[in-house]
Design a protein around this motif. Structure first.
Motif, mmCIF file in Angstrom:
data_model
loop_
_atom_site.group_PDB
_atom_site.id
_atom_site.type_symbol
_atom_site.label_atom_id
_atom_site.label_comp_id
_atom_site.label_asym_id
_atom_site.label_seq_id
_atom_site.Cartn_x
_atom_site.Cartn_y
_atom_site.Cartn_z
ATOM 1 N N LEU A 331 1.001 -1.135 -0.108
ATOM 2 C CA LEU A 331 0.035 0.012 0.066
ATOM 3 C C LEU A 331 0.993 1.358 0.159
ATOM 4 C CD1 LEU A 331 -2.589 -1.117 2.854
ATOM 5 C CD2 LEU A 331 -2.928 -1.221 0.224
ATOM 6 N N HIS A 332 1.293 1.799 -1.092
ATOM 7 C CA HIS A 332 2.326 2.739 -1.362
ATOM 8 C C HIS A 332 1.697 3.855 -2.445
ATOM 9 C CE1 HIS A 332 3.780 1.891 -5.235
ATOM 10 N NE2 HIS A 332 3.616 0.660 -5.109
ATOM 11 N N SER A 333 1.988 5.176 -2.023
ATOM 12 C CA SER A 333 1.583 6.245 -2.443
ATOM 13 C C SER A 333 2.555 7.481 -2.213
ATOM 14 C CB SER A 333 0.140 6.550 -2.245
ATOM 15 O OG SER A 333 -0.347 7.676 -2.960
ATOM 16 N N GLY A 334 2.917 7.994 -3.565
ATOM 17 C CA GLY A 334 3.882 9.119 -3.411
ATOM 18 C C GLY A 334 5.142 8.722 -2.761
ATOM 19 N N GLY A 335 5.581 7.716 -2.887
ATOM 20 C CA GLY A 335 6.887 7.101 -2.424
ATOM 21 C C GLY A 335 6.804 6.986 -0.928
ATOM 22 N N ARG A 336 5.641 6.651 -0.319
ATOM 23 C CA ARG A 336 5.535 6.149 1.080
ATOM 24 C C ARG A 336 4.725 4.913 1.114
ATOM 25 N NH1 ARG A 336 1.411 9.372 5.346
ATOM 26 N NH2 ARG A 336 1.644 7.764 7.142
ATOM 27 N N VAL A 337 5.458 4.053 1.971
ATOM 28 C CA VAL A 337 4.813 2.594 1.963
ATOM 29 C C VAL A 337 3.809 2.593 3.410
ATOM 30 C CG1 VAL A 337 4.948 0.221 2.090
ATOM 31 C CG2 VAL A 337 6.535 1.540 0.705
ATOM 32 N N LEU A 338 2.701 2.599 3.349
ATOM 33 C CA LEU A 338 1.782 2.711 4.405
ATOM 34 C C LEU A 338 1.623 1.112 5.123
ATOM 35 C CD1 LEU A 338 -1.124 4.797 3.237
ATOM 36 C CD2 LEU A 338 1.028 5.596 4.412
ATOM 37 N N GLY A 339 1.711 0.031 4.367
ATOM 38 C CA GLY A 339 1.491 -1.173 4.720
ATOM 39 C C GLY A 339 1.342 -1.956 3.484
ATOM 40 N N ALA A 340 0.521 -3.095 3.562
ATOM 41 C CA ALA A 340 0.237 -4.182 2.662
ATOM 42 C C ALA A 340 -0.966 -4.727 2.730
ATOM 43 C CB ALA A 340 1.201 -5.111 2.833
ATOM 44 N N LEU A 341 -1.379 -5.287 1.494
ATOM 45 C CA LEU A 341 -2.621 -5.866 1.428
ATOM 46 C C LEU A 341 -2.370 -7.268 0.725
ATOM 47 C CD1 LEU A 341 -5.907 -5.620 0.989
ATOM 48 C CD2 LEU A 341 -5.347 -4.898 -1.216
ATOM 49 N N ALA A 342 -3.156 -8.324 1.379
ATOM 50 C CA ALA A 342 -2.770 -9.561 1.071
ATOM 51 C C ALA A 342 -4.141 -10.262 0.720
ATOM 52 C CB ALA A 342 -2.139 -10.509 2.226
ATOM 53 N N THR A 343 -4.106 -11.199 -0.320
ATOM 54 C CA THR A 343 -5.341 -11.851 -0.912
ATOM 55 C C THR A 343 -4.978 -13.123 -1.347
ATOM 56 O OG1 THR A 343 -4.961 -11.224 -3.010
ATOM 57 C CG2 THR A 343 -6.436 -9.675 -2.046
ATOM 58 N N PRO A 344 -4.901 -14.070 -0.213
ATOM 59 C CA PRO A 344 -4.794 -15.416 -0.454
ATOM 60 C C PRO A 344 -5.725 -16.305 -0.780
ATOM 61 C CG PRO A 344 -4.994 -15.299 2.116
ATOM 62 C CD PRO A 344 -4.904 -13.728 1.381
ATOM 63 N N ARG A 345 -5.535 -17.266 -1.744
ATOM 64 C CA ARG A 345 -6.792 -18.340 -2.135
ATOM 65 C C ARG A 345 -6.425 -19.684 -1.312
ATOM 66 N NH1 ARG A 345 -7.064 -17.012 -8.462
ATOM 67 N NH2 ARG A 345 -8.488 -15.214 -8.422
#
Length: 618
Positions: A331-345
């Protein structure tokens, strides 16, 4: 019977002196391949020319509908009917071009498919050869071909074989396979091959249309999901609820078993802070340690795509063993990483396509941008709240306390001058009450002036802090009670979520209940229905209750938060109601939960206030 050799080019039908009128030189359809394939039918014998109406009807059948999988089913069935084949199949080539991503069959029953087991992957045998060299292939006995690797157990016997590539534009989409010719001498003829090639050409056109339609619909769904996330994040909703919306939308759009939002943990790594899943897992609060290779990539703004989370060495947590193909997106925008999003099957589920990876990456970028905007909006709101709290604290100190002091001094003076003992005693009690009130106001002033970074670590102290802060807008201090060693039994993850649930319940009581009395109970010695030791938070008020059709997003958020930890949340009658007294005054009867877990009872107006219950394992 020996196998007929596969020729580089199929023998053409007998030539015709002049092209028939039905095949003009000008290409009206825009498909030169279709015209050439159709020309090859002009020399059919008379007895086979009768099959042309069947071919045209088959082409019309193939061209109906836009759903891709339904289209593949129709193509397989139509090809089998057109050639008299007992079995038909379509192998869809994967994105890498080295195997099959889907295998659609006709003529094989569901019971037979289950007995066969795994479908072919197209990396070996005749199917693999057609992927590596996509040309038409006609065999009298495929088992005698040197490229054949045999059949798995319980596979029906197959000898005669006809394979034709299906092309979508310049791309080979897959291959159409036909086996076990019925009737005649049991072998596929050259004329069968030419008719199937015409059908395959039409199938390629229709598959292209279906894929374009599916891609458009898929893109629209992801765009709608991005809009829903942006709306939720900027609507002023609770931050945890907004993150849950991100997880739910990602899970729905990616067709995955779970949607997980991860934020940087205090001790390093990434912590799962929002979960959307129907599985009986409890991933909320799980921390992916900083030594995980996946964390390094994500914090560097790089996506991580995993074909099998249980076997990938980059996935080092126990939780990963429960999943198969997975996408982990920064989850990054403008050179800044806020975290992450995971979608496991789930294990064995289809891998994510390149289109899904691209759309999911765009969704994650949009969600990150919305998170930054929502964060800025919350910062502005928080600043306004702090300024308002400072003003309230100054007013309480400079005005209210001074007036109470003055009132107390006046009462003490009146007490000294009074000669009636009863009056002296009554005035003395009033002065004592004023002293207690002044101490409570000072506690509230301290809570108002205390910043979030100064929050103490003890759960008991954090609960008291929330109660004291709620006392200012409520106009009275909620009563509280602790049962058991709260600080030592309740873990950090459960404690953090309990405080959030308490804040939500007190906020609802202030905004909607019109209550004059609130009781907060934190019991760390309860046993959950599955026998797990846990903690239970009860917030009861004597307000107006919950009206039918009223907004319940906050209560649903409490329930989601509890369920993600393996607990539950519900609500029922409040203070002054016999059902409350029977259920909570002494032993927190489990029957109360059963009485109010029915959804219909939740829709009725509950008079005599509301009790909100939230519980989770320690």
């Amino acid at each position: 019977m020996s196998a007929a050799p596969a020729a580089p080019q199929d023998p053409p039908p007998p030539p015709s002196p002049t092209p028939p009128a039905s095949f003009p030189e000008r290409v009206d359809s825009g498909s030169a391949a279709a015209e050439l394939a159709a020309r090859s039918l002009q020399g059919l014998p008379e007895e086979l020319a009768a099959r042309l109406p069947q071919l045209l009807e088959a082409m019309v059948s193939v061209g109906s509908g836009l759903d891709l999988h339904s289209t593949l089913d129709r193509i397989a069935e139509t090809a089998a009917s057109l050639t008299g084949a007992r079995y038909a199949a379509i192998g869809v080539i994967n994105d890498q071009g080295d195997g099959l991503s889907d295998f659609v069959t006709y003529g094989v029953t569901q019971e037979e498919r289950e007995q066969i087991g795994e479908l072919p992957d197209g990396r070996s045998g005749i199917l693999g050869a057609l992927i590596q060299d996509p040309v038409s292939l006609r065999l009298d006995d495929l088992t005698a071909d040197s490229r054949s690797v045999g059949f798995p157990p319980n596979h029906p016997p197959m000898r005669t074989f006809l394979g034709v590539p299906i092309r979508v534009g310049d791309e080979v989409f897959g291959n159409l396979y036909l086996t076990e010719k019925q009737g005649g001498d049991g072998t596929f003829s050259v004329y069968d091959l030419h008719m199937v090639k015409v059908l395959a050409t039409e199938a390629g056109i229709q598959i292209g249309n279906s894929r374009l339609y599916e891609a458009t619909r898929q893109r629209e769904r992801w765009i709608d999901g991005s809009v829903a996330v942006t709306t939720a994040l900027l609507s002023g909703a609770d931050a945890d609820e907004a993150l849950t919306v991100v997880a739910e939308q990602a899970r729905r759009l990616a067709d995955s078993e779970a949607g997980l939002v991860l934020l940087p943990a205090d001790e390093g790594g990434l912590e799962i802070v929002a979960v959307a899943t129907e599985l009986p897992l409890r991933p909320l609060g799980v921390v992916i340690p900083p030594e995980s290779p996946a964390v390094d990539h994500l914090l560097a703004g790089e996506p991580v795509f995993v074909e099998d989370a249980a076997a990938d060495p980059r996935m080092i947590t126990e939780l990963a063993k429960e999943y198969g193909p997975s996408m982990l997106l920064p989850l990054h925008s403008g050179g800044r990483v806020l975290g992450a999003l995971a979608t496991p099957r789930s294990p064995g589920a289809p891998k994510f396509t390149e289109a899904e990876k691209t759309l999911a990456g765009q969704f994650a970028a949009q969600a990150a941008l919305a998170l930054i905007m929502a964060e800025a909006q919350r910062d502005r709101e928080r600043l306004a709240v702090f300024e308002d709290r400072d003003r309230i604290a100054r007013d309480l100190h400079d005005l209210v306390i001074q007036r109470l002091f003055a009132t107390g001094m006046m009462l003490e003076s009146a007490q000294r001058r009074s000669v009636v003992p009863e009056v002296q005693v009554g005035v003395g009690k009033a002065v004592d009450e004023l002293d207690v009130t002044i101490q409570e106001i000072r506690t509230a002033i301290f809570a108002l002036q205390q910043g979030p970074a100064e929050a103490p670590s003890g759960l008991r102290t954090r609960v008291l802090r929330e109660i004291n802060m709620a006392a200012v807008p409520l106009g009275f201090k909620p009563a509280h009670r602790f049962l058991g060693p709260v600080d030592s039994l309740v873990g950090e993850v459960t404690g953090k979520n309990l405080i959030a649930a308490l804040r939500e319940a007190l906020s609802n009581a202030f905004r909607h209940a019109q209550a004059s009395r609130i009781e907060v109970v934190v019991d760390a010695e309860v046993t959950l229905p599955d026998g797990t030791p846990g903690v239970r938070l009860t917030v009861a008020d004597d307000g107006v209750g919950i009206p039918a059709g009223g907004r319940r997003s906050g209560l649903k958020n409490l329930k989601r938060r509890a369920e993600s930890l393996g607990g539950d949340s519900w609500y029922g009658p409040g203070l002054g109601n016999d059902a409350y007294e029977d259920a909570y005054e002494d032993a927190y009867e489990d029957a109360y939960e059963d009485a109010y877990e029915d959804e219909d009872s939740h829709g009725k107006r509950i008079r005599g206030g509301t009790t909100v219950v939230w519980q989770a394992p320690h």
